[in-house]
Motif scaffolding. Structure first.
Motif, mmCIF file in Angstrom:
data_model
loop_
_atom_site.group_PDB
_atom_site.id
_atom_site.type_symbol
_atom_site.label_atom_id
_atom_site.label_comp_id
_atom_site.label_asym_id
_atom_site.label_seq_id
_atom_site.Cartn_x
_atom_site.Cartn_y
_atom_site.Cartn_z
ATOM 1 N N THR A 100 24.912 -32.913 -41.904
ATOM 2 C CA THR A 100 26.100 -32.065 -42.009
ATOM 3 C C THR A 100 26.269 -31.446 -43.390
ATOM 4 N N GLN A 101 25.975 -32.230 -44.433
ATOM 5 C CA GLN A 101 26.043 -31.729 -45.805
ATOM 6 C C GLN A 101 27.418 -31.206 -46.189
ATOM 7 N N ASP A 102 28.431 -31.864 -45.705
ATOM 8 C CA ASP A 102 29.786 -31.440 -46.017
ATOM 9 C C ASP A 102 30.619 -32.678 -46.329
ATOM 10 N N LYS A 103 30.802 -32.953 -47.612
ATOM 11 C CA LYS A 103 31.431 -34.205 -48.021
ATOM 12 C C LYS A 103 32.888 -34.297 -47.572
ATOM 13 N N THR A 104 33.604 -33.196 -47.647
ATOM 14 C CA THR A 104 35.019 -33.201 -47.257
ATOM 15 C C THR A 104 35.164 -33.600 -45.793
ATOM 16 N N ARG A 105 34.367 -32.979 -44.961
ATOM 17 C CA ARG A 105 34.429 -33.274 -43.535
ATOM 18 C C ARG A 105 33.982 -34.713 -43.234
ATOM 19 N N ASP A 106 32.878 -35.130 -43.866
ATOM 20 C CA ASP A 106 32.388 -36.492 -43.650
ATOM 21 C C ASP A 106 33.438 -37.520 -44.087
ATOM 22 N N THR A 107 34.129 -37.231 -45.191
ATOM 23 C CA THR A 107 35.166 -38.143 -45.669
ATOM 24 C C THR A 107 36.310 -38.237 -44.663
ATOM 25 N N GLU A 108 36.706 -37.089 -44.126
ATOM 26 C CA GLU A 108 37.765 -37.098 -43.111
ATOM 27 C C GLU A 108 37.353 -37.917 -41.887
ATOM 28 N N MET A 109 36.120 -37.728 -41.464
ATOM 29 C CA MET A 109 35.596 -38.475 -40.307
ATOM 30 C C MET A 109 35.618 -39.982 -40.577
ATOM 31 N N ALA A 110 35.138 -40.356 -41.760
ATOM 32 C CA ALA A 110 35.072 -41.777 -42.104
ATOM 33 C C ALA A 110 36.469 -42.381 -42.179
ATOM 34 N N GLN A 111 37.412 -41.615 -42.745
ATOM 35 C CA GLN A 111 38.792 -42.105 -42.848
ATOM 36 C C GLN A 111 39.413 -42.270 -41.456
ATOM 37 N N ALA A 112 39.115 -41.331 -40.564
ATOM 38 C CA ALA A 112 39.644 -41.432 -39.196
ATOM 39 C C ALA A 112 39.056 -42.656 -38.486
ATOM 40 N N ALA A 113 37.756 -42.883 -38.691
ATOM 41 C CA ALA A 113 37.109 -44.047 -38.077
ATOM 42 C C ALA A 113 37.706 -45.344 -38.619
ATOM 43 N N TRP A 114 37.962 -45.369 -39.923
ATOM 44 C CA TRP A 114 38.513 -46.563 -40.563
ATOM 45 C C TRP A 114 39.928 -46.864 -40.045
ATOM 46 N N LEU A 138 30.640 -46.266 -47.058
ATOM 47 C CA LEU A 138 31.042 -46.900 -48.324
ATOM 48 C C LEU A 138 30.150 -46.441 -49.472
ATOM 49 N N ARG A 139 28.884 -46.267 -49.172
ATOM 50 C CA ARG A 139 27.943 -45.885 -50.219
ATOM 51 C C ARG A 139 28.253 -44.509 -50.794
ATOM 52 N N TYR A 140 28.630 -43.585 -49.896
ATOM 53 C CA TYR A 140 28.924 -42.220 -50.350
ATOM 54 C C TYR A 140 30.390 -42.037 -50.740
ATOM 55 N N ASP A 141 31.098 -43.167 -50.837
ATOM 56 C CA ASP A 141 32.518 -43.133 -51.222
ATOM 57 C C ASP A 141 33.393 -42.344 -50.245
ATOM 58 N N TYR A 142 32.950 -42.250 -49.011
ATOM 59 C CA TYR A 142 33.842 -41.684 -47.988
ATOM 60 C C TYR A 142 34.979 -42.669 -47.723
ATOM 61 N N LEU A 143 34.688 -43.931 -47.983
ATOM 62 C CA LEU A 143 35.684 -45.001 -47.880
ATOM 63 C C LEU A 143 35.659 -45.790 -49.168
ATOM 64 N N ASP A 144 36.797 -46.371 -49.518
ATOM 65 C CA ASP A 144 36.892 -47.153 -50.747
ATOM 66 C C ASP A 144 36.644 -48.631 -50.448
ATOM 67 N N ILE A 145 35.640 -49.194 -51.090
ATOM 68 C CA ILE A 145 35.261 -50.592 -50.827
ATOM 69 C C ILE A 145 36.419 -51.547 -51.102
ATOM 70 N N ALA A 146 37.153 -51.293 -52.169
ATOM 71 C CA ALA A 146 38.255 -52.189 -52.524
ATOM 72 C C ALA A 146 39.316 -52.189 -51.426
ATOM 73 N N GLU A 147 39.572 -51.025 -50.865
ATOM 74 C CA GLU A 147 40.574 -50.933 -49.806
ATOM 75 C C GLU A 147 40.114 -51.675 -48.555
ATOM 76 N N VAL A 148 38.838 -51.519 -48.209
ATOM 77 C CA VAL A 148 38.291 -52.181 -47.022
ATOM 78 C C VAL A 148 38.366 -53.699 -47.187
ATOM 79 N N LEU A 149 37.962 -54.189 -48.353
ATOM 80 C CA LEU A 149 37.968 -55.641 -48.576
ATOM 81 C C LEU A 149 39.386 -56.198 -48.630
#
Lengths: 202, 202
Positions: A100-114, A138-149
């Motif tokens: 996809t190569q679109d960080k904004t969109r990938d971040t939104e997707m990851a946040q929705a999944a979370w 988590l690796r691409y910072d689409y999600l924050d590790i500290a928040e997940v833990l």
């Protein structure tokens, strides 16, 4: 018995005694944080094996796919078609991130999944929740590790197992986990020109 | 786009190009010899994940359990109850070898399982045959590694995948295999007094 047979029996008896002694100390049950990481194959397959194990036992479970292309559609289709009564299945994302190569969109997707994942984990009816390929998010910072833990520590019901898969598991996740397996690549047929095959890779 | 977003897009585009280039060279299909070994968890679970993948695609498959105690009864029950039309299931042996402590009997069991395995592998209708925990039988010389490898080389149909699991895979098997994954134990809850739990271990 022959000498060889007797030696074998003695060796096995010792092993059994040692194993029985160890097992006797294992008395506690609790919901585990389970991580499958590493560059080898089998991270998602082994997690799905556990989901099928839960299904076999009639234990309600749930799957959230953080990266659509990250896993077989075979398992998803099978679960949706045959076991949707005991296993909830959510697929997020639009494929591998390098597609996809679109960080904004990938971040939104990851946040929705979370967000969905949190609801599934909070529901104590679910005995196991699989967060497939969350390590990529988590690796691409689409999600924050500290928040997940922090969420897992504060809100995961004590008897719920949460399984997190994907390469490059964050060190803090490994630290927090109860059971961590690294799938190590010893040999891979892609190296000799074999393509991904039905039944094996998808 | 912000600078950060643009950098990410460029990085991902590079990854995609590299991946596409590699994938273009992967054109061959063949039946693989797949090994799951190592001290970690997930060897059998990941193999069962592939069996379920075959089931999902309607590909006939078969499982031979060389060591009865070596795997979840959950998966077996599920396959027998719901998928016996596409997956044959044979359980041999009487439990872990250190439970029985009888080499003669264990050898007979392993040989009987191997005989069934050969028939299942010879049948080209089977697209995948899982030999679960066969490495244990090979390790204790209940089965001869040279005989097993000679059979696979001579009689495995070209498109059939054979999956062999268990700790301590024989070096000659690793040499002969196409795809080898080592499940490495990073952290295990048994160490902190947690017992084997339904859905996770069985």
């Amino acid at each position: 018995m022959t000498d060889d047979t007797e030696r074998h029996a003695q060796k096995m008896a010792k092993k059994k005694a040692a194993r029985d002694k160890i097992m006797a100390t294992k008395t506690e049950e609790k919901g585990l944080i389970i991580v499958h990481t590493g560059k080898g194959k089998g991270k998602s397959s082994a997690a799905f094996g556990m989901i099928f194990r839960c299904i076999a036992h009639g234990m309600p479970s749930a799957v959230v796919q953080f990266i659509k292309g990250g896993m077989s559609t075979g398992e998803r289709d099978l679960i949706l078609a045959r076991f949707s009564d005991v296993c909830q299945f959510h697929t997020m994302g639009e494929g591998f991130t390098w597609e996809t190569q679109d960080k904004t969109r990938d971040t939104e997707m990851a946040q929705a999944a979370w967000k969905i994942a949190k609801d599934l984990i909070r529901d104590p009816a679910n005995r196991m929740v699989l967060l497939d390929e969350i390590n990529i998010a988590l690796r691409y910072d689409y999600l924050d590790i500290a928040e997940v833990l922090a969420f897992l520590a504060a809100e995961k019901p004590p008897m719920t197992h949460v399984v997190l898969t994907g390469r490059n598991a964050h060190p803090d996740l490994i630290e927090a986990a109860d059971l961590v397996t690294e799938m190590e690549l010893v040999k891979h047929p892609f190296r000799s020109g074999i393509k991904a095959q039905i039944g094996v890779e998808y």
